[in-house]
Design a protein around this motif. Structure first.
Motif, short mmCIF file in Angstrom:
data_model
loop_
_atom_site.label_atom_id
_atom_site.label_comp_id
_atom_site.label_asym_id
_atom_site.label_seq_id
_atom_site.Cartn_x
_atom_site.Cartn_y
_atom_site.Cartn_z
N GLY A 74 0.86 -1.14 0.15
CA GLY A 74 -0.04 -0.04 0.00
C GLY A 74 0.89 1.33 -0.03
N ALA A 75 1.97 1.31 0.84
CA ALA A 75 2.86 2.58 0.90
C ALA A 75 3.61 2.75 -0.37
CB ALA A 75 3.68 2.14 1.96
N GLN A 76 3.84 1.68 -1.03
CA GLN A 76 4.50 1.83 -2.33
C GLN A 76 3.55 2.34 -3.49
OE1 GLN A 76 7.42 2.14 -3.21
NE2 GLN A 76 8.62 1.39 -1.51
N TYR A 77 2.52 1.78 -3.42
CA TYR A 77 1.42 2.20 -4.35
C TYR A 77 1.12 3.54 -4.25
CZ TYR A 77 -3.12 2.31 -6.81
OH TYR A 77 -3.99 2.65 -7.79
N ARG A 78 0.79 3.96 -3.20
CA ARG A 78 0.53 5.37 -2.83
C ARG A 78 1.83 6.47 -3.29
NH1 ARG A 78 -1.71 3.06 1.58
NH2 ARG A 78 0.24 3.47 3.00
N ALA A 79 2.90 5.84 -3.01
CA ALA A 79 4.08 6.76 -3.57
C ALA A 79 4.21 6.95 -4.97
CB ALA A 79 5.30 6.24 -2.85
N ILE A 80 4.04 5.69 -5.64
CA ILE A 80 4.10 5.72 -7.11
C ILE A 80 2.66 6.72 -7.78
CG2 ILE A 80 3.53 4.24 -9.24
CD1 ILE A 80 4.87 1.94 -7.65
N CYS A 81 1.66 6.52 -7.00
CA CYS A 81 0.44 7.40 -7.59
C CYS A 81 0.83 8.84 -7.11
CB CYS A 81 -0.83 6.93 -6.84
SG CYS A 81 -1.51 5.37 -7.34
N ASP A 82 1.46 9.13 -6.29
CA ASP A 82 1.70 10.42 -6.10
C ASP A 82 2.58 11.16 -6.95
OD1 ASP A 82 0.36 10.73 -3.68
OD2 ASP A 82 2.15 10.34 -2.22
N GLN A 83 3.58 10.08 -7.42
CA GLN A 83 4.60 10.82 -8.57
C GLN A 83 4.17 10.73 -9.99
OE1 GLN A 83 8.79 9.65 -8.02
NE2 GLN A 83 8.03 8.10 -6.39
N ALA A 84 3.21 9.70 -10.24
CA ALA A 84 2.89 9.24 -11.58
C ALA A 84 1.34 9.80 -11.96
CB ALA A 84 2.85 7.67 -12.05
N GLY A 85 0.48 9.88 -10.91
CA GLY A 85 -0.97 10.02 -11.01
C GLY A 85 -1.93 8.70 -11.08
N GLY A 86 -1.25 7.53 -10.84
CA GLY A 86 -1.86 6.55 -11.01
C GLY A 86 -1.19 5.35 -11.67
N VAL A 87 -1.92 4.07 -11.79
CA VAL A 87 -1.25 2.99 -12.57
C VAL A 87 -2.16 2.74 -13.65
CG1 VAL A 87 -0.33 0.65 -12.50
CG2 VAL A 87 0.34 2.44 -10.73
N ASP A 88 -1.76 2.37 -14.99
CA ASP A 88 -2.70 2.16 -15.93
C ASP A 88 -2.57 0.83 -16.38
OD1 ASP A 88 -3.56 4.70 -16.91
OD2 ASP A 88 -1.55 5.06 -17.82
N LEU A 89 -1.30 0.13 -15.91
CA LEU A 89 -0.76 -1.27 -16.23
C LEU A 89 -0.11 -1.87 -15.08
CD1 LEU A 89 -1.03 -4.03 -17.98
CD2 LEU A 89 0.91 -3.00 -18.96
N ILE A 90 -0.37 -2.83 -14.30
CA ILE A 90 0.51 -3.44 -13.59
C ILE A 90 1.12 -4.78 -14.08
CG2 ILE A 90 -1.21 -4.58 -12.13
CD1 ILE A 90 0.48 -4.24 -9.66
N VAL A 91 2.26 -4.98 -14.05
CA VAL A 91 3.05 -6.47 -14.64
C VAL A 91 3.46 -7.13 -13.42
CG1 VAL A 91 4.48 -7.42 -16.34
CG2 VAL A 91 3.36 -5.21 -16.74
N PHE A 92 3.01 -8.44 -13.14
CA PHE A 92 3.58 -9.44 -12.21
C PHE A 92 4.75 -10.13 -12.70
CE2 PHE A 92 -0.55 -8.31 -10.72
CZ PHE A 92 -0.37 -7.67 -9.30
N CYS A 93 5.91 -9.81 -12.37
CA CYS A 93 7.09 -10.66 -13.00
C CYS A 93 7.92 -11.51 -12.03
CB CYS A 93 8.13 -9.78 -13.80
SG CYS A 93 7.39 -9.20 -15.40
N ALA A 94 7.69 -10.95 -10.75
CA ALA A 94 8.68 -11.59 -9.72
C ALA A 94 8.54 -13.26 -9.81
CB ALA A 94 8.17 -11.01 -8.28
N ALA A 95 9.40 -13.70 -9.41
CA ALA A 95 9.66 -15.32 -9.26
C ALA A 95 10.49 -15.84 -8.57
CB ALA A 95 9.61 -15.77 -10.71
N ASP A 96 10.16 -16.96 -7.67
CA ASP A 96 11.25 -17.73 -7.18
C ASP A 96 11.21 -19.06 -7.67
OD1 ASP A 96 13.16 -18.30 -5.28
OD2 ASP A 96 11.79 -19.09 -3.93
N TYR A 97 12.34 -19.85 -7.91
CA TYR A 97 12.43 -21.22 -8.52
C TYR A 97 13.54 -22.04 -7.84
CZ TYR A 97 13.51 -24.78 -11.94
OH TYR A 97 14.01 -25.95 -12.42
N GLN A 98 13.13 -23.05 -7.58
CA GLN A 98 14.03 -24.13 -6.91
C GLN A 98 14.04 -25.50 -7.57
OE1 GLN A 98 16.86 -23.55 -4.82
NE2 GLN A 98 17.58 -25.40 -5.43
N PRO A 99 14.81 -26.03 -8.36
CA PRO A 99 14.64 -27.12 -9.11
C PRO A 99 14.90 -28.18 -8.03
CG PRO A 99 17.06 -26.34 -9.62
CD PRO A 99 16.31 -25.12 -8.97
N GLU A 100 13.68 -28.98 -7.95
CA GLU A 100 13.63 -30.09 -7.07
C GLU A 100 12.49 -31.03 -7.37
OE1 GLU A 100 12.91 -27.91 -3.29
OE2 GLU A 100 11.42 -26.84 -4.13
N ARG A 101 12.84 -32.19 -6.80
CA ARG A 101 11.78 -33.54 -7.04
C ARG A 101 11.08 -33.45 -5.91
NH1 ARG A 101 13.53 -36.90 -10.89
NH2 ARG A 101 11.44 -37.64 -11.03
#
Length: 259
Positions: A74-101
Motif C-alpha cells: 500500500g505504501a509503495q502504491y501510494r508513493a507511485i500514484c503521488d509521482q505518476a498520478g496512477g497506474v494504467d498497467l501492473i505487470v507481475f514478473c517476480a518469481a522464485d524457483y528451486q529445481p527439486e523433485r
C-alpha cells in the motif's frame, strides 16, 4: 476476430508498474517500455539494481520493497500514484524457483516460493484493483510459465504455482473485462535468467530476456489474452497437454530415463 483486450500500440505517457524488475524479464520489459516513452515504476527488493536500471531514464520511478511484505504494498502504491498520478498497467514478473523433485521439497521452501510467485500477486491485485475498478480502466499482466501447462519433474513447487496463475488470469478476465479492465496472461518458455541458470538439463528454444520483453510488448500491442513464446516450443507443449494421460506419462517417463 476482435482482440480480447485493448491493443497498446503506443506507450508514450502510459503509467506502468513492473513488479520484479531487478533482473530477467522484468528488467528487460521495464527498459523496453521506458525506451518507448512509458512512465515506469520498477519494484523489487534490490534497490541498487533498480537504481542502475533507472539512471538513464527520467520517467522511471524506483520503488523498492519486499513483495512478500503485505503491508509494504500500500505504501509503495501510494508513493507511485503521488509521482505518476496512477497506474494504467501492473505487470507481475517476480518469481522464485528451486529445481527439486517432490521428495526434496521442504515446507519452508515451498511456502516461500508460493508467497513470491502466487501470494504476492493476490496482494498486488488487492492493492491496485479498487482504483482501476472505480475509474473503469486499467490492465493486469500476469507472467506465468509454460511450466504451468503440465506437471513436470523438477518444478515441484514452481509448476503448480504457475498453473495457479494461469487459472487466476482466466477467472480475472471473466470478472474484470466486463468492468472495463484488461487482463493479459504471459507464458514464456525458457528464458536466460538467474533462475534458469539453476537447471542442469538442456533447455529447448532458450531465449534472452530482451527477446522475451519484445514478445510481451508485441502481444500487448495485439491486445492478446495469452502471450506465449517462443511459439515453436510453446505450441509443442500445448499439443503434449492434449494427449491422454497414459501417453503423456509414458512420454515424460521416457525423457526422465538416464541417458
Amino acid at each position: 476476430m476482435r482482440p480480447l483486450n485493448r491493443c497498446i500500440p503506443d506507450w508514450r505517457g502510459r503509467r506502468v508498474w513492473v513488479v520484479g524488475a531487478s533482473s530477467g524479464i522484468g528488467a528487460a520489459l521495464a527498459t523496453e517500455l521506458l525506451q518507448l516513452g512509458a512512465r515506469v515504476a520498477v519494484s523489487a527488493r534490490r534497490a541498487d539494481r533498480l537504481q542502475a536500471l533507472a539512471q538513464d531514464h527520467a520517467s522511471a520511478i524506483v520503488a523498492p520493497f519486499d513483495i512478500v511484505d503485505i503491508d509494504a504494498w500500500g505504501a509503495q502504491y501510494r508513493a507511485i500514484c503521488d509521482q505518476a498520478g496512477g497506474v494504467d498497467l501492473i505487470v507481475f514478473c517476480a518469481a522464485d524457483y528451486q529445481p527439486e523433485r517432490s521428495w526434496e521439497v521442504t515446507a519452508a521452501g515451498a511456502a516461500h516460493t508460493l508467497a513470491v510467485n502466487l501470494g504476492s500477486v493476490y496482494t498486488g491485485l488487492a492493492t491496485v484493483l479498487p482504483d482501476m475498478l472505480a475509474r473503469g480502466s486499467g490492465g493486469v499482466a500476469i507472467v506465468a510459465s509454460v511450466a504451468g501447462y503440465l506437471g513436470l519433474p523438477n518444478a515441484s513447487v514452481y509448476g503448480p504455482g504457475k498453473a495457479a496463475l494461469i487459472n487466476l488470469a482466466e477467472l480475472l478476465y471473466l470478472d474484470l473485462h466486463p468492468r472495463g479492465l484488461d487482463v493479459y496472461l504471459v507464458n514464456p518458455g525458457f528464458v536466460q535468467t538467474s533462475l534458469t541458470a539453476k537447471n542442469d538439463f538442456p533447455m529447448p528454444a532458450l531465449q534472452t530476456p530482451q527477446a522475451a520483453a519484445q514478445a510481451i510488448r508485441r502481444g500487448l500491442a495485439r491486445g492478446a489474452f495469452e502471450i506465449h513464446f517462443p511459439k515453436r516450443f510453446t505450441w509443442a507443449i500445448k499439443l503434449v497437454r492434449m494427449l491422454p494421460y497414459r501417453l503423456r506419462f509414458a512420454m515424460m517417463a521416457n525423457l526422465l530415463k538416464p541417458q
